[in-house]
Design a protein around this motif. Structure first.
Motif, PDB file in Angstrom:
ATOM      1  N   ASP A 142       1.104  -1.341  -0.084  1.00 24.68           N
ATOM      2  CA  ASP A 142       0.139  -0.532   0.092  1.00 24.68           C
ATOM      3  C   ASP A 142       1.544   1.358   0.111  1.00 24.68           C
ATOM      4  N   PRO A 143       0.917   1.795  -1.034  1.00 22.83           N
ATOM      5  CA  PRO A 143       1.292   3.681  -1.305  1.00 22.83           C
ATOM      6  C   PRO A 143       1.254   4.179   0.237  1.00 22.83           C
ATOM      7  N   GLU A 144       0.255   4.339   0.607  1.00 27.25           N
ATOM      8  CA  GLU A 144      -0.505   5.532   1.910  1.00 27.25           C
ATOM      9  C   GLU A 144      -0.503   4.994   2.824  1.00 27.25           C
ATOM     10  N   ARG A 145      -0.115   3.654   3.284  1.00 30.45           N
ATOM     11  CA  ARG A 145      -0.860   3.448   5.022  1.00 30.45           C
ATOM     12  C   ARG A 145       0.470   1.887   4.944  1.00 30.45           C
ATOM     13  N   PRO A 146       0.335   1.410   6.296  1.00 28.25           N
ATOM     14  CA  PRO A 146       1.646   0.389   6.359  1.00 28.25           C
ATOM     15  C   PRO A 146       0.598  -0.939   7.002  1.00 28.25           C
ATOM     16  N   ALA A 147      -0.177  -1.427   5.014  1.00 25.44           N
ATOM     17  CA  ALA A 147      -0.573  -2.465   4.271  1.00 25.44           C
ATOM     18  C   ALA A 147      -0.506  -3.255   3.352  1.00 25.44           C
ATOM     19  N   ILE A 148      -0.090  -4.506   3.456  1.00 30.85           N
ATOM     20  CA  ILE A 148       0.062  -5.013   2.224  1.00 30.85           C
ATOM     21  C   ILE A 148      -1.122  -5.953   1.828  1.00 30.85           C
ATOM     22  N   HIS A 149      -1.380  -5.920   0.598  1.00 30.28           N
ATOM     23  CA  HIS A 149      -2.664  -6.692   0.245  1.00 30.28           C
ATOM     24  C   HIS A 149      -2.459  -7.761  -0.808  1.00 30.28           C
ATOM     25  N   CYS A 150      -3.209  -8.575  -1.047  1.00 32.36           N
ATOM     26  CA  CYS A 150      -2.770  -9.567  -1.739  1.00 32.36           C
ATOM     27  C   CYS A 150      -3.708 -10.365  -2.614  1.00 32.36           C
ATOM     28  N   ILE A 151      -3.032  -9.573  -3.967  1.00 30.98           N
ATOM     29  CA  ILE A 151      -3.783 -10.277  -4.707  1.00 30.98           C
ATOM     30  C   ILE A 151      -4.154 -11.490  -5.689  1.00 30.98           C
ATOM     31  N   GLU A 152      -3.536 -12.060  -5.537  1.00 36.21           N
ATOM     32  CA  GLU A 152      -3.594 -13.514  -5.489  1.00 36.21           C
ATOM     33  C   GLU A 152      -2.409 -13.902  -5.468  1.00 36.21           C
ATOM     34  N   ALA A 153      -3.013 -14.944  -3.969  1.00 30.22           N
ATOM     35  CA  ALA A 153      -2.538 -15.960  -3.299  1.00 30.22           C
ATOM     36  C   ALA A 153      -0.659 -16.798  -4.200  1.00 30.22           C
ATOM     37  N   GLY A 154       0.060 -17.284  -3.653  1.00 31.87           N
ATOM     38  CA  GLY A 154       1.474 -17.818  -3.753  1.00 31.87           C
ATOM     39  C   GLY A 154       3.083 -17.434  -3.837  1.00 31.87           C
ATOM     40  N   ARG A 155       3.047 -15.846  -3.736  1.00 33.42           N
ATOM     41  CA  ARG A 155       4.000 -15.651  -3.734  1.00 33.42           C
ATOM     42  C   ARG A 155       4.726 -15.634  -1.708  1.00 33.42           C
ATOM     43  N   GLU A 156       5.863 -15.876  -1.818  1.00 37.38           N
ATOM     44  CA  GLU A 156       6.855 -15.850  -0.567  1.00 37.38           C
ATOM     45  C   GLU A 156       7.864 -15.218  -0.937  1.00 37.38           C
ATOM     46  N   ILE A 157       7.905 -14.178   0.356  1.00 39.15           N
ATOM     47  CA  ILE A 157       8.293 -12.924   0.738  1.00 39.15           C
ATOM     48  C   ILE A 157      10.006 -13.672   1.535  1.00 39.15           C
TER      49      ILE A 157
END
Length: 278
Positions: A121-136
């Motif tokens: 998120d460019p404005e707040r400390p949040a992460i959005h999952c558009i599609e599951a599968g990525r591993e950070i």
């Protein structure tokens, strides 16, 4: 009189953090070091993908459509990672955790395919999952980011000069003092005077072909341009990210990158060459 240098070490993030403080107040040093070590541990609790419940662990278990508010530490490191991804044209990518784990464990068969999409998120400390599968996997950049935060802490306590490091991979210096750092090992080595900058190293000579080439997802040693690189940057996080990316960049292609680090060292054929990009 120049203040004495005091050295302190702390084990975290699968490495040894070392603080070299130029300060004669031993009581203040004890207070500072305690705060710095607590800071390191706090950041690890948020960034480690192996600690259940950490911010990164939760991100890696998100489902499509979910959003997650994260700590300022995780958000700051994710933003730095996104900046590094853009600057390196995708050569630095923190979303290859599944492939990294496959490589690290020497698992049989092909590496897993990369799927999914997340958004910072460019404005707040949040992460959005558009599609599951990525591993950070914030591995290295997490260490560089931690050095940046430690430097901020030390300065807030009034420390005028220090050299802080995360193992042998990334070092950050601030203040008036020049810190002599040896690059490489004899007979291939040279010294660099580090001052108000970070220096990060990546290479295959010690750990083998462990760095993933994100463009083809092929972790082969043949993809590497050099067995060792060192990158100087004002940011510890970006120095680490760029040292990974520079493993795959031909020196003739440096001009293709708009925000190249100020100094890059490349080891080639028994010698270390310096490239200044100011």
């Amino acid at each position: 009189m120049t203040p004495p240098i005091h050295t302190f070490e702390h084990e975290a993030m699968k490495t040894t953090f070392t603080l070299r403080l130029e300060n004669s107040d031993t009581q203040l040093n004890a207070q500072i070091v305690g705060a710095a070590f607590q800071l390191i541990d706090d950041i690890e609790q948020k960034l480690s993908r192996y600690i259940p419940g950490s911010d990164v662990w939760q991100i890696n278990h998100m489902k499509a459509g979910e959003s997650l508010y994260v700590s300022d530490y995780c958000y700051g490191c994710m933003r730095a990672s996104l900046e590094a991804y853009q600057q390196t044209k995708g050569l630095f990518d923190i979303t290859l955790g599944a492939i990294i784990e496959h490589k690290k464990n020497e698992a049989e068969g092909d590496a897993p395919a990369i799927t999914g999409q997340i958004m910072v998120d460019p404005e707040r400390p949040a992460i959005h999952c558009i599609e599951a599968g990525r591993e950070i996997d914030l591995g290295g950049i997490g260490k560089g980011y931690t050095l940046d935060k430690i430097a901020e802490l030390l300065k807030s306590f009034g420390i005028q000069s220090a050299l802080i490091s995360a193992g042998a991979s990334t070092q950050l210096a601030f203040g008036n003092k020049n810190w002599t750092i040896k690059l490489g090992s004899d007979p291939v080595s040279q010294n660099f005077e580090l001052n108000d900058q970070a220096l990060s190293a990546s290479g295959t000579l010690v750990q083998g072909s462990h760095i993933i080439f994100p463009v083809t997802e092929t972790p082969s040693e043949g993809a590497y341009i050099s067995p060792n690189v060192w990158v100087v940057h004002k940011s510890g996080a970006l120095a680490d990210a760029w040292s990974t990316a520079a493993m795959f960049i031909e020196t003739s292609d440096f001009e293709l990158f708009e925000e190249l680090p100020p100094t890059i060292f490349i080891q080639h054929s028994g010698q270390i060459s310096r490239f200044d990009n100011r």
